[in-house]
Motif scaffolding. Structure first.
Motif, mmCIF file in Angstrom:
data_model
loop_
_atom_site.group_PDB
_atom_site.id
_atom_site.type_symbol
_atom_site.label_atom_id
_atom_site.label_comp_id
_atom_site.label_asym_id
_atom_site.label_seq_id
_atom_site.Cartn_x
_atom_site.Cartn_y
_atom_site.Cartn_z
ATOM 1 N N VAL A 10 38.600 40.249 44.915
ATOM 2 C CA VAL A 10 37.972 40.473 44.159
ATOM 3 C C VAL A 10 37.071 40.960 44.093
ATOM 4 C CG1 VAL A 10 36.235 38.450 43.124
ATOM 5 C CG2 VAL A 10 38.007 37.874 44.509
ATOM 6 N N SER A 11 37.082 41.171 42.546
ATOM 7 C CA SER A 11 35.440 42.106 42.558
ATOM 8 C C SER A 11 34.737 41.601 41.652
ATOM 9 C CB SER A 11 36.834 43.308 41.556
ATOM 10 O OG SER A 11 36.076 44.912 41.634
ATOM 11 N N TYR A 12 33.805 41.982 41.381
ATOM 12 C CA TYR A 12 32.503 41.033 41.064
ATOM 13 C C TYR A 12 30.802 41.948 40.946
ATOM 14 C CZ TYR A 12 31.198 39.158 45.271
ATOM 15 O OH TYR A 12 31.049 38.470 46.231
ATOM 16 N N GLN A 18 28.404 35.653 41.577
ATOM 17 C CA GLN A 18 28.233 35.198 42.590
ATOM 18 C C GLN A 18 29.019 33.924 42.700
ATOM 19 O OE1 GLN A 18 28.417 37.174 45.941
ATOM 20 N NE2 GLN A 18 29.178 35.203 46.747
ATOM 21 N N GLN A 19 28.324 32.608 41.818
ATOM 22 C CA GLN A 19 28.460 31.706 41.909
ATOM 23 C C GLN A 19 29.789 31.492 41.105
ATOM 24 O OE1 GLN A 19 25.608 31.299 38.587
ATOM 25 N NE2 GLN A 19 27.093 30.117 37.386
ATOM 26 N N TYR A 20 30.765 32.585 40.648
ATOM 27 C CA TYR A 20 31.708 32.014 40.076
ATOM 28 C C TYR A 20 33.050 32.403 41.406
ATOM 29 C CZ TYR A 20 30.191 31.917 35.866
ATOM 30 O OH TYR A 20 29.046 31.370 34.586
ATOM 31 N N VAL A 21 32.293 33.888 42.414
ATOM 32 C CA VAL A 21 33.072 34.232 43.240
ATOM 33 C C VAL A 21 33.861 32.542 45.033
ATOM 34 C CG1 VAL A 21 33.430 35.211 45.513
ATOM 35 C CG2 VAL A 21 32.580 35.980 43.502
ATOM 36 N N GLU A 22 32.411 32.025 44.407
ATOM 37 C CA GLU A 22 32.064 30.733 45.627
ATOM 38 C C GLU A 22 32.930 30.042 44.755
ATOM 39 O OE1 GLU A 22 31.033 30.846 48.256
ATOM 40 O OE2 GLU A 22 29.944 33.277 48.530
ATOM 41 N N LEU A 38 35.321 41.143 50.197
ATOM 42 C CA LEU A 38 34.645 40.815 51.189
ATOM 43 C C LEU A 38 33.598 39.655 50.797
ATOM 44 C CD1 LEU A 38 33.381 45.040 49.815
ATOM 45 C CD2 LEU A 38 34.482 44.601 52.053
ATOM 46 N N LYS A 39 33.157 39.341 52.338
ATOM 47 C CA LYS A 39 32.198 38.510 52.474
ATOM 48 C C LYS A 39 30.654 38.417 52.786
ATOM 49 C CE LYS A 39 35.758 35.737 52.090
ATOM 50 N NZ LYS A 39 37.315 36.864 52.034
ATOM 51 N N ASN A 40 30.407 39.799 53.478
ATOM 52 C CA ASN A 40 29.243 40.077 53.645
ATOM 53 C C ASN A 40 29.364 41.682 52.748
ATOM 54 O OD1 ASN A 40 29.246 38.330 55.781
ATOM 55 N ND2 ASN A 40 30.653 39.694 56.796
ATOM 56 N N TYR A 108 37.884 36.485 32.360
ATOM 57 C CA TYR A 108 36.549 36.212 31.610
ATOM 58 C C TYR A 108 36.072 35.518 31.801
ATOM 59 C CZ TYR A 108 38.933 40.469 28.364
ATOM 60 O OH TYR A 108 39.237 41.022 28.252
ATOM 61 N N LEU A 109 34.880 35.771 32.278
ATOM 62 C CA LEU A 109 33.823 34.362 33.046
ATOM 63 C C LEU A 109 33.276 33.958 31.609
ATOM 64 C CD1 LEU A 109 32.207 36.011 36.099
ATOM 65 C CD2 LEU A 109 33.907 34.875 36.131
ATOM 66 N N PRO A 110 32.509 33.102 31.211
ATOM 67 C CA PRO A 110 32.119 32.234 30.476
ATOM 68 C C PRO A 110 30.685 32.409 30.283
ATOM 69 C CG PRO A 110 31.499 30.127 32.633
ATOM 70 C CD PRO A 110 32.629 31.408 32.778
ATOM 71 N N VAL A 111 30.681 33.610 29.616
ATOM 72 C CA VAL A 111 29.162 33.959 28.870
ATOM 73 C C VAL A 111 29.263 34.826 27.613
ATOM 74 C CG1 VAL A 111 29.194 35.357 31.765
ATOM 75 C CG2 VAL A 111 30.071 36.978 29.629
#
Length: 178
Positions: A10-12, A18-22, A38-40, A108-111
């Motif tokens: 995931v690239s973001y 970050q909230q969307y990755v979680e 990447l987690k860290n 596409y995120l809800p923005v």
């Protein structure tokens, strides 16, 4: 025959999305997909070390998922991750170190406004990258990942990876990337 597990990176934008990755990590449970991103935080590494970590993580992946928010297209490391995803090479001395281009899935995120990286947009335009809306992730993520892999393996769409890599993060000024 059991379905094969598909690995993705995931690239973001870490500060904004970050909230969307979680949430994505929760949604993918029960699906035949695995998150190799990447987690860290590794921002304290040198650029060369960061690039090596990214390449090593991507080596086991079939698809790079790009979460497109309001500032995604302005981020240097997102562009570098896309560049690395699309750049295949063969290592004749150690074939396990070879690297095959990855499929691309744009989400596409809800923005209010989306900032699509130029390299990703070029691959959407060429037909190589697959795209979807965040509201459909729970229902369609697994099938879209499989479609991105199919397009990588079977479609005659051109990978566009000839753009210069960003050398710094850009800023949004009145809708212009500077």
């Amino acid at each position: 025959m059991a379905k094969q597990t598909r690995n993705f990176f995931v690239s973001y934008h870490h500060d904004y999305d970050q909230q969307y990755v979680e949430e994505l990590r929760q949604i993918k449970r029960g699906m035949k997909v695995a998150d190799y991103s990447l987690k860290n935080d590794i921002s304290h590494y040198s650029e060369e070390q960061i690039y090596k970590v990214i390449r090593d993580k991507m080596r086991s992946c079939s698809v790079t998922i790009v979460l497109i928010g309001e500032r995604t297209g302005h981020r240097k490391w997102i562009d570098w991750e896309l560049w690395a995803s699309l750049r295949g090479y063969k290592n004749s001395k150690n074939p396990k170190r070879s690297f095959r281009p990855k499929g691309l899935l744009a989400v596409y995120l809800p923005v209010a406004n989306h900032s699509v990286p130029d390299r990703l947009q070029a691959n959407i335009d060429s037909g190589y990258a697959v795209s979807m809306r965040w509201k459909n992730v729970q229902r369609d993520l697994e099938s879209k990942i499989n479609y991105a892999i199919w397009k990588r393996d079977n479609a005659n769409h051109e990978i566009v990876n000839n753009l210069e890599r960003l050398d710094r993060n850009a800023f949004n000024f009145l809708g212009f990337k500077i």
